[in-house]
Design a protein around this motif. Structure first.
Motif, PDB file in Angstrom:
ATOM      1  N   PHE A 120       0.832  -1.200   0.000  1.00  0.00           N
ATOM      2  CA  PHE A 120       0.000   0.000   0.000  1.00  0.00           C
ATOM      3  C   PHE A 120       0.868   1.253   0.000  1.00  0.00           C
ATOM      4  N   TYR A 121       1.920   1.269   0.838  1.00  0.00           N
ATOM      5  CA  TYR A 121       2.819   2.433   0.875  1.00  0.00           C
ATOM      6  C   TYR A 121       3.463   2.667  -0.495  1.00  0.00           C
ATOM      7  N   TYR A 122       3.835   1.565  -1.148  1.00  0.00           N
ATOM      8  CA  TYR A 122       4.488   1.681  -2.455  1.00  0.00           C
ATOM      9  C   TYR A 122       3.585   2.409  -3.448  1.00  0.00           C
ATOM     10  N   HIS A 123       2.318   2.054  -3.470  1.00  0.00           N
ATOM     11  CA  HIS A 123       1.404   2.648  -4.441  1.00  0.00           C
ATOM     12  C   HIS A 123       0.953   4.050  -4.019  1.00  0.00           C
ATOM     13  N   ILE A 124       0.688   4.232  -2.735  1.00  0.00           N
ATOM     14  CA  ILE A 124       0.134   5.517  -2.317  1.00  0.00           C
ATOM     15  C   ILE A 124       1.148   6.646  -2.425  1.00  0.00           C
ATOM     16  N   VAL A 125       2.426   6.341  -2.223  1.00  0.00           N
ATOM     17  CA  VAL A 125       3.433   7.399  -2.334  1.00  0.00           C
ATOM     18  C   VAL A 125       3.564   7.851  -3.791  1.00  0.00           C
ATOM     19  N   ARG A 126       3.037   7.049  -4.681  1.00  0.00           N
ATOM     20  CA  ARG A 126       2.994   7.421  -6.100  1.00  0.00           C
ATOM     21  C   ARG A 126       1.628   7.992  -6.485  1.00  0.00           C
TER      22      ARG A 126
END
Length: 370
Positions: free
Chosen positions: A230-236
């Motif tokens: 989730f962090y990987y996608h949300i930071v993008r």
């Protein structure tokens, strides 16, 4: 040449009422306006937790879910009042009526906050920012309360945006600004990142979204489990979760990770009663009662277990929640085991079958204010 249709970007608004319970109390009682006000807890510091605090009290560090003892230490001149959940629920209904003028895609998170999808709005206004402004103004004019709003292309960013200019704030983060905004955001500001996760992130050099962005998805998963993806996608700037107008609450929980491992049942029970009270408060807010109490335990070696008990009738009162969880705890803990986290969740909900006043009489408890 065949034209390529681009996906329609969502227009999401997150509305968050400002110090909702305290603001309602100050609105209804002019003598409380401008005062450091605490809803819930005990004016003598004899147990209970803060449901919410006015901004005048927050200046002293008072926060929701804080013990009344700690709140009194921080703000000795604070005024304590009993919560009036029936009133808050009524006001919340009027706020939802305002939302429905613009969209039926409303996902309430609690009495005082909700997501709205206005990608296609009822009035064909087309501007999410203008809709948010009108909603804020209507709440102010009709209910004499203030709300903060975040406007963006997804739920995650809209929720963070609503907190930026509180109280009475409005923040728009457009599609072209989302990634840059997320890169600058401190990790502790990421919705869902608690103090323990934030500390872990910082311990490995992750202080901002830009730092998170340097790691691959697999590296983040290795450090933070499923949340890493989730962090990987949300930071993008990617969050595909839709606004769910008919989302059903299946469970309600609270937990705490302790600064030092707990070694005795007495220490654990002392923390468990605080957690039970937070769960009780959240059940009251949503007007829910549940039959199943689940205890979560994480040991000092990071082993994790859950233990559940289903009751003969649905409950919401703090006393029953605590005593049930305490029995589960006593059965699960041996003498030499140390505990770093405890949590309680309630599930298997039934519609409440008592009006509020009767429900309180049945439970014999309203530990927000002894």
């Amino acid at each position: 040449m065949q034209s390529v249709s681009l996906p329609t970007l969502r227009k999401i608004i997150h509305i968050d009422m400002d110090a909702f319970y305290a603001s309602v109390e100050q609105r209804d009682n002019p003598e409380l306006r401008g005062k450091a006000l605490i809803v819930g807890g005990s004016p003598l510091g004899r147990g209970g937790v803060v449901a919410t605090a006015s901004y005048e009290a927050r200046k002293f560090g008072v926060r929701s879910a804080m013990s009344s003892k700690q709140a009194l230490q921080l703000c000795p001149h604070a005024i304590f009042v009993r919560p009036r959940f029936d009133v808050y629920k009524e006001v919340s209904g009027k706020i939802r009526d305002i939302f429905r003028r613009y969209t039926d895609l409303i996902e309430p998170l609690s009495l005082d906050e909700a997501y709205l999808d206005v990608t296609s709005d009822k009035l064909n206004m087309g501007s999410a920012l203008e809709i948010a402004q009108q909603i804020k103004q209507a709440i102010k004019d009709e209910l004499h309360l203030t709300a903060s709003a975040g406007v963006s292309v997804n739920k995650f960013v809209a929720k963070i945006a609503s907190d930026i200019n509180k109280p009475d704030g409005l923040k728009f983060i457009g599609p072209s600004s989302v990634e840059a905004f997320m890169e600058k955001l401190p990790v502790e500001k990421f919705h869902g990142v608690g103090r323990v996760t934030a500390a872990k992130m910082k311990s490995i050099g992750l202080h901002t979204g830009a730092d998170l962005k340097k790691l691959s998805e697999q590296e983040l998963i290795r450090h933070f489990g499923k949340a890493g993806s989730f962090y990987y996608h949300i930071v993008r700037g990617k969050d595909d979760r839709v606004v769910q107008p008919h989302r059903e609450t299946k469970s309600l929980a609270a937990e705490d990770t302790f600064a030092h491992d707990l070694r005795t049942l007495e220490e654990m029970d002392a923390e468990l009663i605080k957690i039970a009270e937070i769960v009780h408060t959240r059940l009251e807010r949503k007007n829910l009662k549940g039959r199943t109490v689940t205890l979560k335990i994480k040991y000092s070696d990071f082993r994790q277990i859950t233990r559940s008990q289903s009751l003969s009738s649905p409950v919401a009162d703090q006393h029953t929640i605590f005593t049930t969880a305490s029995k589960l705890l006593a059965a699960a803990i041996s003498e030499d085991e140390k505990v770093r986290l405890l949590g309680i969740s309630i599930s298997n909900f039934n519609e409440p079958d008592y009006p509020k006043s009767e429900r309180q009489q049945q439970s014999g408890q309203l530990r927000l204010f002894p």
